[in-house]
Enzyme design. Structure first.
Site, mmCIF file in Angstrom:
data_model
loop_
_atom_site.group_PDB
_atom_site.id
_atom_site.type_symbol
_atom_site.label_atom_id
_atom_site.label_comp_id
_atom_site.label_asym_id
_atom_site.label_seq_id
_atom_site.Cartn_x
_atom_site.Cartn_y
_atom_site.Cartn_z
ATOM 1 N N PRO A 17 0.805 -1.207 0.078
ATOM 2 C CA PRO A 17 -0.093 0.021 0.158
ATOM 3 C C PRO A 17 0.946 1.239 0.125
ATOM 4 O O PRO A 17 0.416 2.425 0.044
ATOM 5 C CB PRO A 17 -0.569 -0.092 1.124
ATOM 6 C CG PRO A 17 0.159 -0.820 2.170
ATOM 7 C CD PRO A 17 0.968 -1.995 1.262
ATOM 8 N N CYS B 74 8.339 -11.088 3.616
ATOM 9 C CA CYS B 74 7.803 -11.243 5.282
ATOM 10 C C CYS B 74 7.620 -12.566 5.568
ATOM 11 O O CYS B 74 6.634 -13.028 6.190
ATOM 12 C CB CYS B 74 6.595 -10.433 5.241
ATOM 13 S SG CYS B 74 5.328 -11.130 4.428
#
Length: 448
Positions: free
Chosen positions: A112, A230
């Site tokens: 984002p 991640c």
């Protein structure tokens, strides 16, 4: 927190961590401490007393997690809510950009916008960032966050990685926060657990290698690739670094780190943050450099003619140093592009699908006057002499909920509304009312 982890994941992590697995398993379910990163271009007193993030000059670890959606400073772009371990990129970019100017950077998987706003904050005013998002549904939120951050030298693109081959040897740095199996997201996203399989790990690894292969030609010789995920498994992390070294002949680059930082990788020049050793979620990062050879010299043919419909005198009331901009009307919107970037942006717009370039100043009303755009209100290049009205917290929240507000003014017309001197958006003061021009998609829907 009680979650049932996949047996194959547990086995994989036990093999990876050995005696350290029990501590990992316990720490894996600890609550993550909220953290933010401040915008140095929109200075406020937000979180000034909070503990700093060791590897991020502008990072702050929060004692309590406030309601960010209710905070006008968040909407004004004073800070970005970003998990602390992912802010390690700030330290990495500081090293890569040391004493360098005029850099061209690509954030390939940008939505984002956390890493894009981080990178943008560290670039000098003569450098350019392309923030790209592959997934169409995520492009809008990326654009909103880039606009909120306020910097003019960031472009938003919606392209497949393979499209960047057209920009042959254009970028000095490419950041790839690769789509992965999301093992670090298990405690936040139950779906990530349900979708996890060893086969999916292998699929992610293959996808990551394809992405890297596709953007390899876009990187300048001697340029840097910043690869991060991640997730925790070696297949998507160290194994991919070994593949980049052997197949693409990229060379791993060391990052200078403080010995007190809890960063441990499983091979030289790889950096891992573990959830049982930090106050964040954990991540993997490595920096690799492309072999040096002769680089292509880019030429950017560009010609510009300003649209006669644009009133330069009026534009000068809204933009600082109007002489530094090229102005054009595109799909009824006036776009201002800094002249120093205009040839390159023209080139990139030709070879890529750019969704945002330059500053959207506004549209022309039927009488030819300017209807200023929200993008302009957020830009750090807006004319400081534009009339403004400072709001209280309650008024600012009402404005952000797109409610009617009452403001004192002896002057009609367009005004910025500000909170703690930072711009929130536009109002138009008429004789008998005040019109709120906050875009509908940005209004706060939650009851405050």
């Amino acid at each position: 927190m009680s979650l049932s982890l996949p047996e194959a994941f547990i086995s994989n992590m036990q093999q990876l961590l050995g005696n350290d697995y029990d501590a990992f398993h316990t720490g894996f379910f600890n609550e993550v401490q909220a953290s933010v990163r401040l915008n140095t271009h929109k200075v406020s007193d937000a979180f000034s007393l909070e503990e700093p993030v060791a590897w991020s000059q502008q990072g702050k670890l929060l004692t309590d997690k406030p309601s960010f959606i209710a905070d006008p400073l968040f909407h004004a772009g004073a800070y970005y809510v970003q998990e602390s371990s992912s802010q390690f990129l700030s330290h990495v970019m500081k090293q890569l950009l040391a004493d360098k100017t005029n850099q061209r950077v690509l954030d390939l998987c940008a939505a984002p916008g956390a890493k894009s706003t981080l990178i943008a904050s560290q670039l000098d005013e003569n450098s350019l960032l392309v923030a790209n998002e592959i997934i169409k549904s995520r492009v809008k939120v990326l654009e909103e966050n880039i606009v909120r951050w306020g910097l003019p030298n960031v472009l938003v693109a919606h392209n497949d990685p393979a499209d960047f081959a057209k920009t042959y040897q254009y970028f000095d740095i490419i950041a790839v926060d690769a789509p992965c199996s999301n093992e670090g997201m298990f405690k936040k996203n139950k779906t990530a657990i349900e979708e996890w399989t060893l086969n999916n790990v292998n699929i992610c690894q293959a996808r990551q290698r394809k992405i890297i292969s596709n953007i390899y030609d876009a990187l300048k010789p001697g340029g840097f690739l910043v690869y991060s995920t991640c997730t925790f498994n070696k297949q998507e992390n160290e194994d991919n670094v070994l593949w980049m070294q052997s197949t693409l002949h990229l060379k791993s680059v060391p990052v200078q780190v403080d010995s007190t930082w809890p960063i441990e990788g499983f091979m030289e020049h790889t950096y891992r943050f573990w959830p049982h050793k930090i106050k964040g979620e954990g991540m993997f990062l490595a920096v690799l450099q492309k072999p040096v050879d002769s680089a292509k010299e880019h030429r950017f043919p560009y010609t510009h003619k300003q649209d006669k419909k644009i009133n330069s005198e009026e534009m000068a009331l809204y933009l600082n140093h109007l002489e530094d901009f090229d102005l054009s009307i595109e799909q009824d919107e006036i776009i201002a592009i800094q002249k120093k970037f205009a040839p390159e942006i023209s080139y990139l717009n030709h070879v890529l699908n750019l969704k945002k370039r330059g500053i959207t100043v506004g549209t022309l009303a039927k009488n030819g006057s300017l209807v200023p755009d929200h993008h302009l209100s957020q830009s750090i290049l807006i004319n400081k002499n534009v009339p403004s009205v400072e709001l209280s917290l309650t008024q600012a929240q009402q404005f952000l909920q797109k409610q009617n507000i009452t403001v004192p003014s002896d002057q009609l017309g367009w005004h910025l509304v500000t909170y703690n001197t930072l711009n929130l958006g536009w109002i138009k003061i008429l004789a008998n009312r005040v019109n709120n021009y906050l875009p509908n998609e940005l209004r706060i829907l939650k009851t405050l």
